[in-house]
Write a protein that holds these residues in place. Structure first.
Motif, PDB file in Angstrom:
ATOM      1  N   GLY A 198       0.821  -1.214   0.000  1.00 43.56           N
ATOM      2  CA  GLY A 198       0.000   0.000   0.000  1.00 43.56           C
ATOM      3  C   GLY A 198       0.848   1.253   0.000  1.00 43.56           C
ATOM      4  O   GLY A 198       1.882   1.327  -0.674  1.00 43.56           O
ATOM      5  N   LEU A 199       0.438   2.208   0.829  1.00 42.96           N
ATOM      6  CA  LEU A 199       0.996   3.558   0.817  1.00 42.96           C
ATOM      7  C   LEU A 199       2.406   3.609   1.438  1.00 42.96           C
ATOM      8  O   LEU A 199       2.674   2.979   2.455  1.00 42.96           O
ATOM      9  CB  LEU A 199       0.039   4.430   1.632  1.00 42.96           C
ATOM     10  CG  LEU A 199       0.012   5.937   1.433  1.00 42.96           C
ATOM     11  CD1 LEU A 199      -0.165   6.319  -0.035  1.00 42.96           C
ATOM     12  CD2 LEU A 199      -1.124   6.526   2.281  1.00 42.96           C
ATOM     13  N   ALA A 200       3.280   4.415   0.807  1.00 36.99           N
ATOM     14  CA  ALA A 200       4.615   4.665   1.354  1.00 36.99           C
ATOM     15  C   ALA A 200       4.725   6.135   1.737  1.00 36.99           C
ATOM     16  O   ALA A 200       3.901   6.958   1.325  1.00 36.99           O
ATOM     17  CB  ALA A 200       5.677   4.306   0.328  1.00 36.99           C
ATOM     18  N   CYS A 201       5.760   6.454   2.527  1.00 40.34           N
ATOM     19  CA  CYS A 201       5.864   7.821   3.051  1.00 40.34           C
ATOM     20  C   CYS A 201       7.327   8.198   3.287  1.00 40.34           C
ATOM     21  O   CYS A 201       8.134   7.363   3.702  1.00 40.34           O
ATOM     22  CB  CYS A 201       5.094   7.880   4.371  1.00 40.34           C
ATOM     23  SG  CYS A 201       5.343   9.366   5.344  1.00 40.34           S
ATOM     24  N   ASP A 202       7.660   9.458   3.007  1.00 43.06           N
ATOM     25  CA  ASP A 202       8.963  10.020   3.381  1.00 43.06           C
ATOM     26  C   ASP A 202       8.706  11.342   4.112  1.00 43.06           C
ATOM     27  O   ASP A 202       8.400  12.344   3.483  1.00 43.06           O
ATOM     28  CB  ASP A 202       9.824  10.260   2.133  1.00 43.06           C
ATOM     29  CG  ASP A 202      11.202  10.830   2.495  1.00 43.06           C
ATOM     30  OD1 ASP A 202      11.424  11.145   3.676  1.00 43.06           O
ATOM     31  OD2 ASP A 202      12.048  10.967   1.577  1.00 43.06           O
ATOM     32  N   PRO A 203       8.807  11.318   5.458  1.00 45.12           N
ATOM     33  CA  PRO A 203       8.469  12.535   6.220  1.00 45.12           C
ATOM     34  C   PRO A 203       9.606  13.555   6.317  1.00 45.12           C
ATOM     35  O   PRO A 203       9.415  14.606   6.931  1.00 45.12           O
ATOM     36  CB  PRO A 203       8.118  11.978   7.605  1.00 45.12           C
ATOM     37  CG  PRO A 203       8.815  10.655   7.690  1.00 45.12           C
ATOM     38  CD  PRO A 203       9.123  10.173   6.318  1.00 45.12           C
ATOM     39  N   MET A 204      10.769  13.263   5.752  1.00 47.06           N
ATOM     40  CA  MET A 204      11.873  14.249   5.724  1.00 47.06           C
ATOM     41  C   MET A 204      12.450  14.226   4.312  1.00 47.06           C
ATOM     42  O   MET A 204      13.589  13.823   4.087  1.00 47.06           O
ATOM     43  CB  MET A 204      12.942  13.903   6.766  1.00 47.06           C
ATOM     44  CG  MET A 204      12.433  14.024   8.185  1.00 47.06           C
ATOM     45  SD  MET A 204      13.733  14.005   9.412  1.00 47.06           S
ATOM     46  CE  MET A 204      12.821  14.421  10.895  1.00 47.06           C
ATOM     47  N   ALA A 205      11.655  14.689   3.364  1.00 46.21           N
ATOM     48  CA  ALA A 205      11.827  14.328   1.954  1.00 46.21           C
ATOM     49  C   ALA A 205      12.982  15.027   1.246  1.00 46.21           C
ATOM     50  O   ALA A 205      13.450  14.545   0.215  1.00 46.21           O
ATOM     51  CB  ALA A 205      10.531  14.618   1.206  1.00 46.21           C
ATOM     52  N   GLY A 206      13.438  16.190   1.760  1.00 47.90           N
ATOM     53  CA  GLY A 206      14.508  16.908   1.070  1.00 47.90           C
ATOM     54  C   GLY A 206      14.134  17.178  -0.371  1.00 47.90           C
ATOM     55  O   GLY A 206      13.083  17.754  -0.671  1.00 47.90           O
TER      56      GLY A 206
END
Ligand code: SAM
Length: 257
Positions: A84-92
């Motif tokens: 399902g869903l992926a995430c990058d919370p400090m994406a630069g």
């Protein structure tokens, strides 16, 4: 190199110049023989605990400070295959987002530059949402990213950094679905005031305290292209040529989180 340094290193030292006669020459790339990896059913057979791909891939923006190449991310996503869903919370510069787009994985990403503080439980409120989170946080103040005091790289002391980093990891743990993976790329570094700061140790300590377990081997990522590799230092030290990708997993049972 000056002529005086070449001829008389003691004179060069008195003049405050580096004694280049004893300094190692600019090094050519060294080729090390790697151990043979066992054949197994992995969909990414070249993904082992030693990540030495010097190609960054066409993802994100290589000129962004702290940018990491996308090929390791691509290999991890291919190996774990989040459903399902992926995430990058400090994406630069958006390296992770670009890889997800190429692989057709739905992804959400933010950064302090968008006003999103991933360390704040009131801002990063997701719960049981993501199958895979990629995090490449600031290595405390090794590089400064913004003027925002909530930026991890602006933490004034190590204990302040660790307090905020702990909250960040807790937020990620809560945001994962049971069985979801959190991959954190982190490096140790030597701080001008604190000395050697073992940030990979702290990462594991805080992840375990947040109820996560380690999912597989550490991946030692060779730091090809690091700017420090082009510098000359007067001091003597053992250069760190890698950072570490640690993959954690949220338990499927409810007890730990
Ligand atoms: C090592 S860089 C990530 C680089 C990225 N992987 C890339 O390839 O471009 C760390 C990022 O964390 C962001 N950051 C620092 N503190 C943050 C916070 N509290 N919340 C969200 N992002 C933060 C910085 O702005 C920076 O972009």
């Amino acid at each position: 190199m000056t002529l005086s340094a070449q001829i008389n290193p003691f004179f060069a030292a008195r003049m405050g110049r580096p004694d280049v006669s004893r300094a190692p020459r600019r090094q050519e790339p060294a080729y090390a023989r790697l151990p043979r990896a066992p054949i197994n059913a992995s969909p990414v057979p070249h993904l082992t605990s030693l990540y030495h791909n010097h190609r960054a891939g066409e993802y994100g923006d290589r000129s962004y400070p702290g940018n990491c190449g996308g090929n390791l991310i691509k290999d991890l996503l291919t190996f774990f295959g989040p459903a399902g869903l992926a995430c990058d919370p400090m994406a630069g510069s958006g390296t992770f987002r670009d890889v997800c787009e190429e692989l057709g994985i739905p992804c959400m990403s933010w950064d302090i530059h968008d006003g999103f503080d991933a360390c704040d439980p009131e801002a990063f409120t997701a719960r049981d949402t993501f199958d895979f989170i990629w995090a490449h946080p600031a290595y405390w103040r090794m590089k400064l990213y913004s003027d925002d005091p909530r930026d991890l790289s602006r933490a004034p002391t190590l204990s302040d950094f660790l307090r905020r980093y702990r909250r960040f990891i807790k937020n990620c743990a809560r945001a994962l679905k049971p069985g979801g993976k959190l991959a954190i790329l982190m490096g140790d570094y030597t701080d001008r005031e604190e000395g050697f700061v073992p940030l990979t140790f702290h990462t594991k300590r805080l992840a375990f305290a947040a109820g996560l377990s380690q999912s597989c081997t550490d991946i030692i990522r060779f730091s090809h292209g690091a700017s420090s590799g082009r510098k000359v230092y007067r001091s003597s030290f053992i250069p760190g040529l890698h950072d570490t990708c640690m993959i954690f997993e949220k338990p499927t049972s409810k007890e730990a989180l």
